[in-house]
Design a protein around this motif. Structure first.
Motif, PDB file in Angstrom:
ATOM      1  N   PHE A 142      16.850  53.436  15.604  1.00 35.78           N
ATOM      2  CA  PHE A 142      17.853  53.190  16.205  1.00 35.78           C
ATOM      3  C   PHE A 142      17.936  52.111  17.541  1.00 35.78           C
ATOM      4  O   PHE A 142      19.323  51.220  17.292  1.00 35.78           O
ATOM      5  CB  PHE A 142      18.287  54.775  17.138  1.00 35.78           C
ATOM      6  N   GLY A 143      17.277  52.129  17.458  1.00 34.72           N
ATOM      7  CA  GLY A 143      16.559  50.648  19.072  1.00 34.72           C
ATOM      8  C   GLY A 143      16.771  49.362  18.136  1.00 34.72           C
ATOM      9  O   GLY A 143      17.319  48.194  18.721  1.00 34.72           O
ATOM     10  N   VAL A 144      16.107  49.011  17.334  1.00 41.21           N
ATOM     11  CA  VAL A 144      16.059  48.262  16.432  1.00 41.21           C
ATOM     12  C   VAL A 144      17.463  47.279  16.125  1.00 41.21           C
ATOM     13  O   VAL A 144      18.556  46.278  15.865  1.00 41.21           O
ATOM     14  CB  VAL A 144      15.556  47.785  15.132  1.00 41.21           C
ATOM     15  N   VAL A 145      18.649  48.233  15.306  1.00 44.36           N
ATOM     16  CA  VAL A 145      19.950  47.868  15.186  1.00 44.36           C
ATOM     17  C   VAL A 145      21.061  48.034  16.495  1.00 44.36           C
ATOM     18  O   VAL A 145      21.426  47.347  16.337  1.00 44.36           O
ATOM     19  CB  VAL A 145      20.278  49.242  14.077  1.00 44.36           C
ATOM     20  N   LEU A 146      20.701  48.097  17.687  1.00 43.86           N
ATOM     21  CA  LEU A 146      21.364  47.677  19.033  1.00 43.86           C
ATOM     22  C   LEU A 146      21.161  46.512  19.137  1.00 43.86           C
ATOM     23  O   LEU A 146      21.606  46.181  20.245  1.00 43.86           O
ATOM     24  CB  LEU A 146      20.810  49.165  20.206  1.00 43.86           C
ATOM     25  N   GLY A 147      20.131  46.264  18.482  1.00 47.24           N
ATOM     26  CA  GLY A 147      19.823  44.336  18.812  1.00 47.24           C
ATOM     27  C   GLY A 147      20.810  43.563  18.895  1.00 47.24           C
ATOM     28  O   GLY A 147      21.531  42.542  18.987  1.00 47.24           O
ATOM     29  N   ILE A 148      21.862  44.546  17.996  1.00 51.92           N
ATOM     30  CA  ILE A 148      23.079  43.649  17.248  1.00 51.92           C
ATOM     31  C   ILE A 148      24.675  43.783  18.584  1.00 51.92           C
ATOM     32  O   ILE A 148      25.364  43.246  18.503  1.00 51.92           O
ATOM     33  CB  ILE A 148      23.765  44.215  15.705  1.00 51.92           C
ATOM     34  N   THR A 149      24.444  44.499  19.647  1.00 52.10           N
ATOM     35  CA  THR A 149      24.767  44.824  20.474  1.00 52.10           C
ATOM     36  C   THR A 149      25.524  43.526  21.300  1.00 52.10           C
ATOM     37  O   THR A 149      26.793  42.797  21.501  1.00 52.10           O
ATOM     38  CB  THR A 149      24.687  45.889  22.120  1.00 52.10           C
TER      39      THR A 149
END
Length: 173
Positions: A142-149
């Motif tokens: 979840f946190g890694v994918v939030l890197g696209i924020t």
């Protein structure tokens, strides 16, 4: 110097919601595949989330239970996405956002594991030890994918990334 509040705020909210939902979908996909492959049942993660409202009955519920679990998961994911967007902003590089996302995922894992789930969902809480490794990895994902924020925040902010204004100009504009 500050960003124009009205133009940047929409980008943070929209970008955070979109990134949070995408991260939530990826997390749910991993969780459901893991649950299916380990014999817990493909739909078990959604049932456990829905147990927040339905208690142990969620484990045998129908499509309504699954949809409620999905809605709760997506709403919480969007909320965490907005918080992350506010914290990270739009100027962070992809590498920095990914690193901060990993840390954010660990913080969410700890908060959910030791505060939220024990206080709100007994059914899920007693089953977390059965999936502790996967539960932790799900939050890292979840946190890694939030890197696209930051990319989404930049996309939905109407002010150009380098455009700055003074607070006085913001009040008169």
């Amino acid at each position: 110097m500050a960003y124009k509040d009205e133009t940047h705020k929409g980008g943070v909210w929209t970008g955070g919601i979109i990134a949070g939902i995408i991260a939530g979908i990826v997390m749910a996909m991993f969780s459901m595949m893991h649950a299916g492959m380990t014999g817990m049942g493909f739909w078990t993660p959604l049932r456990l989330i829905a147990a927040t409202l339905f208690g142990v009955d969620a484990l045998v519920g129908t499509i309504g239970v699954l949809l409620m679990g999905l809605m709760i998961h997506m709403a919480v994911s969007a909320m965490f996405g907005v918080i992350f967007a506010v914290l990270i902003g739009r100027r962070s590089s992809g590498a920095a956002a990914t690193g901060w996302g990993l840390l954010y995922g660990v913080l969410i894992w700890a908060m959910m594991s030791y505060l939220v789930v024990p206080a709100t969902n007994t059914t899920m809480n007693v089953r977390l030890p059965l999936m502790s490794g996967a539960w932790f990895i799900e939050h890292l994902i979840f946190g890694v994918v939030l890197g696209i924020t930051p990319a989404f925040v930049r996309r939905f902010a109407t002010t150009a990334p380098g455009e700055m204004t003074t607070i006085r100009e913001t009040r008169t504009a």
